[in-house]
Write a protein that holds these residues in place. Structure first.
Motif, PDB file in Angstrom:
ATOM      1  N   GLU A  90       1.287  -1.236  -0.453  1.00  0.00           N
ATOM      2  CA  GLU A  90       0.268   0.010  -0.071  1.00  0.00           C
ATOM      3  C   GLU A  90       0.208   1.812  -0.293  1.00  0.00           C
ATOM      4  OE1 GLU A  90      -2.473  -0.166   3.025  1.00  0.00           O
ATOM      5  OE2 GLU A  90      -4.457  -1.401   2.046  1.00  0.00           O
ATOM      6  N   GLU A  91       2.271   1.376   0.534  1.00  0.00           N
ATOM      7  CA  GLU A  91       2.483   2.800   0.892  1.00  0.00           C
ATOM      8  C   GLU A  91       3.707   2.527   1.641  1.00  0.00           C
ATOM      9  OE1 GLU A  91       0.593   4.133   5.364  1.00  0.00           O
ATOM     10  OE2 GLU A  91      -0.134   5.677   3.297  1.00  0.00           O
ATOM     11  N   GLY A  92       4.703   3.024   2.477  1.00  0.00           N
ATOM     12  CA  GLY A  92       6.192   3.001   2.707  1.00  0.00           C
ATOM     13  C   GLY A  92       6.955   2.178   1.876  1.00  0.00           C
ATOM     14  N   GLU A  93       7.960   1.529   2.498  1.00  0.00           N
ATOM     15  CA  GLU A  93       9.484   1.717   1.319  1.00  0.00           C
ATOM     16  C   GLU A  93       9.729   0.171   1.223  1.00  0.00           C
ATOM     17  OE1 GLU A  93      11.855   4.276   4.261  1.00  0.00           O
ATOM     18  OE2 GLU A  93      11.481   5.506   2.378  1.00  0.00           O
ATOM     19  N   VAL A  94      10.441  -0.617  -0.307  1.00  0.00           N
ATOM     20  CA  VAL A  94      10.508  -1.576   0.058  1.00  0.00           C
ATOM     21  C   VAL A  94      12.165  -1.634   0.007  1.00  0.00           C
ATOM     22  CG1 VAL A  94      10.816  -3.681  -1.264  1.00  0.00           C
ATOM     23  CG2 VAL A  94       8.862  -1.904  -1.169  1.00  0.00           C
ATOM     24  N   PRO A  95      13.224  -2.786   0.851  1.00  0.00           N
ATOM     25  CA  PRO A  95      14.067  -2.198   1.332  1.00  0.00           C
ATOM     26  C   PRO A  95      15.085  -3.212   0.547  1.00  0.00           C
ATOM     27  CG  PRO A  95      13.658  -2.288   3.308  1.00  0.00           C
ATOM     28  CD  PRO A  95      11.894  -3.005   1.733  1.00  0.00           C
ATOM     29  N   VAL A  96      15.413  -2.809  -0.635  1.00  0.00           N
ATOM     30  CA  VAL A  96      16.557  -3.730  -1.911  1.00  0.00           C
ATOM     31  C   VAL A  96      17.841  -3.823  -1.625  1.00  0.00           C
ATOM     32  CG1 VAL A  96      14.609  -3.233  -3.362  1.00  0.00           C
ATOM     33  CG2 VAL A  96      16.772  -1.454  -3.276  1.00  0.00           C
ATOM     34  N   LEU A  97      18.415  -4.614  -1.899  1.00  0.00           N
ATOM     35  CA  LEU A  97      19.768  -4.552  -1.298  1.00  0.00           C
ATOM     36  C   LEU A  97      20.177  -5.153  -3.377  1.00  0.00           C
ATOM     37  CD1 LEU A  97      22.352  -5.248   0.105  1.00  0.00           C
ATOM     38  CD2 LEU A  97      21.432  -8.062   0.250  1.00  0.00           C
ATOM     39  N   LEU A  98      21.473  -4.498  -3.397  1.00  0.00           N
ATOM     40  CA  LEU A  98      21.996  -4.399  -5.053  1.00  0.00           C
ATOM     41  C   LEU A  98      23.012  -4.837  -4.572  1.00  0.00           C
ATOM     42  CD1 LEU A  98      20.003  -1.618  -4.950  1.00  0.00           C
ATOM     43  CD2 LEU A  98      21.376  -1.591  -7.194  1.00  0.00           C
ATOM     44  N   LEU A  99      23.463  -6.574  -5.426  1.00  0.00           N
ATOM     45  CA  LEU A  99      24.640  -7.249  -5.730  1.00  0.00           C
ATOM     46  C   LEU A  99      25.417  -6.888  -6.624  1.00  0.00           C
ATOM     47  CD1 LEU A  99      23.587 -10.213  -3.388  1.00  0.00           C
ATOM     48  CD2 LEU A  99      24.515  -8.369  -2.619  1.00  0.00           C
ATOM     49  N   PHE A 100      26.986  -6.264  -6.637  1.00  0.00           N
ATOM     50  CA  PHE A 100      27.080  -5.934  -7.569  1.00  0.00           C
ATOM     51  C   PHE A 100      28.488  -7.193  -7.272  1.00  0.00           C
ATOM     52  CE2 PHE A 100      26.034  -2.241  -5.647  1.00  0.00           C
ATOM     53  CZ  PHE A 100      25.770  -1.387  -7.301  1.00  0.00           C
ATOM     54  N   GLN A 127      11.016   3.578  -2.734  1.00  0.00           N
ATOM     55  CA  GLN A 127       9.392   3.927  -2.107  1.00  0.00           C
ATOM     56  C   GLN A 127       8.371   3.133  -2.360  1.00  0.00           C
ATOM     57  OE1 GLN A 127       8.854   8.636  -2.106  1.00  0.00           O
ATOM     58  NE2 GLN A 127      10.523   8.845   0.169  1.00  0.00           N
ATOM     59  N   VAL A 128       7.437   3.261  -2.225  1.00  0.00           N
ATOM     60  CA  VAL A 128       6.197   1.494  -2.916  1.00  0.00           C
ATOM     61  C   VAL A 128       5.443   3.124  -3.837  1.00  0.00           C
ATOM     62  CG1 VAL A 128       4.232   0.775  -2.361  1.00  0.00           C
ATOM     63  CG2 VAL A 128       5.933   0.182  -1.449  1.00  0.00           C
ATOM     64  N   LYS A 129       5.727   4.008  -3.752  1.00  0.00           N
ATOM     65  CA  LYS A 129       4.422   5.253  -4.860  1.00  0.00           C
ATOM     66  C   LYS A 129       5.442   5.551  -6.000  1.00  0.00           C
ATOM     67  CE  LYS A 129       6.402   9.675  -2.505  1.00  0.00           C
ATOM     68  NZ  LYS A 129       6.388  10.745  -2.029  1.00  0.00           N
ATOM     69  N   VAL A 130       6.469   5.664  -5.664  1.00  0.00           N
ATOM     70  CA  VAL A 130       7.795   5.459  -7.201  1.00  0.00           C
ATOM     71  C   VAL A 130       7.336   4.110  -7.837  1.00  0.00           C
ATOM     72  CG1 VAL A 130       9.492   5.270  -8.145  1.00  0.00           C
ATOM     73  CG2 VAL A 130       9.273   6.816  -5.848  1.00  0.00           C
ATOM     74  N   MET A 178       3.820   2.073 -12.753  1.00  0.00           N
ATOM     75  CA  MET A 178       2.516   1.598 -13.680  1.00  0.00           C
ATOM     76  C   MET A 178       1.471   2.111 -13.350  1.00  0.00           C
ATOM     77  SD  MET A 178       4.941  -1.411 -13.570  1.00  0.00           S
ATOM     78  CE  MET A 178       5.202  -1.941 -13.176  1.00  0.00           C
ATOM     79  N   GLU A 179       1.561   3.362 -12.812  1.00  0.00           N
ATOM     80  CA  GLU A 179       0.302   4.360 -13.492  1.00  0.00           C
ATOM     81  C   GLU A 179      -0.146   4.966 -14.608  1.00  0.00           C
ATOM     82  OE1 GLU A 179      -3.947   4.921 -13.219  1.00  0.00           O
ATOM     83  OE2 GLU A 179      -2.776   4.010 -12.227  1.00  0.00           O
ATOM     84  N   ARG A 180       1.086   5.230 -14.805  1.00  0.00           N
ATOM     85  CA  ARG A 180       1.959   6.222 -15.973  1.00  0.00           C
ATOM     86  C   ARG A 180       2.285   5.273 -17.584  1.00  0.00           C
ATOM     87  NH1 ARG A 180       7.528   9.019 -16.320  1.00  0.00           N
ATOM     88  NH2 ARG A 180       6.714  10.378 -14.574  1.00  0.00           N
ATOM     89  N   TYR A 181       1.964   4.234 -17.338  1.00  0.00           N
ATOM     90  CA  TYR A 181       2.032   2.893 -18.445  1.00  0.00           C
ATOM     91  C   TYR A 181       0.887   2.564 -18.437  1.00  0.00           C
ATOM     92  CZ  TYR A 181       7.717   4.015 -18.847  1.00  0.00           C
ATOM     93  OH  TYR A 181       8.144   4.378 -19.325  1.00  0.00           O
ATOM     94  N   TYR A 182       0.017   2.247 -17.109  1.00  0.00           N
ATOM     95  CA  TYR A 182      -1.089   1.256 -17.566  1.00  0.00           C
ATOM     96  C   TYR A 182      -1.652   1.553 -16.693  1.00  0.00           C
ATOM     97  CZ  TYR A 182       2.729  -2.519 -19.006  1.00  0.00           C
ATOM     98  OH  TYR A 182       3.937  -2.635 -19.588  1.00  0.00           O
TER      99      TYR A 182
END
Length: 215
Positions: free
Chosen positions: A120-130, A159-162, A167-171
């Protein structure tokens, strides 16, 4: 020998892509002064650290297909693989800011798409492995190659809103669902024989019939 460090400085939605695309702003810094980096063949694995956020009751319900009942999440809630990305980094000496393009899908057969849609909202923790190869010139000007250390990574709070705004822009006000050809053919025949002008009305008829039987 170069020693690269990585930091995610931000993210934005690409304005000119044909399909949903996020641009992660990656800062590459060389900890060894004096090395001239010719280029980097950069590989990145992006993971979603699902255990590092709180979920509302509505979000828990939407995660049922991915992780099962919340009572079982202590064993079923696990890190999700989002995607792999490859990009070539241009020449630099001390540091460079790179756009890392990350294609996104609204295909609900993909676990990451289900996960983002369920939030719904908030943030998603993501990890980038290089990982990847570094091409550089030594003190004598000879071209050398070295590997990026296996422990190079960077975390980021997306951020979830990003994701939702992208997706709302494309669909706009819609979702994308891929069906097997045999299932599509059955649905197509149902739509034609029922004289439904749109796919939404055909599906709505099926859902209404299902709810009537359930009641």
């Amino acid at each position: 020998m170069p020693d690269l460090d990585f930091k995610v400085e931000g993210v934005e939605v690409s304005r000119y892509a044909a399909a949903p695309l996020l641009l992660f702003k990656i800062r590459l810094s060389n900890a060894v002064p004096g090395d001239c980096i010719h280029n980097v063949a950069l590989q990145c694995q992006i993971q979603i650290e699902t255990t590092r956020r709180h979920y509302t009751l509505a979000e828990q319900e939407r995660m049922l297909e991915l992780f099962g009942e919340p009572e079982r999440w202590s064993s079923t809630l696990q890190t999700l693989l989002w995607t792999h990305v490859n990009v070539t980094v241009p020449s630099f000496e001390e540091s460079v800011l790179l756009d890392l393009p990350v294609p996104c899908t609204f295909d609900f057969n993909v676990a990451a798409a289900k996960y983002f849609y369920g939030l719904e909202e908030g943030e998603v923790p993501v990890l980038l492995l290089f990982s990847g190869s570094i091409f550089y010139r030594d003190e004598l000007g000879a071209l050398q190659v070295s590997r990026i250390s296996w422990n190079k990574e960077a975390g980021f709070q997306l951020q979830v809103k990003v994701w939702k705004e992208m997706m709302e822009r494309y669909y706009p006000n819609s979702a994308w669902l891929r069906l097997g050809k045999d299932v599509f053919d059955r649905l197509y025949r149902y739509k034609m024989h029922g004289s439904f002008p749109t796919w939404e009305q055909a599906l709505q008829s099926l859902l209404d019939s299902r709810e009537e039987c359930a009641s």
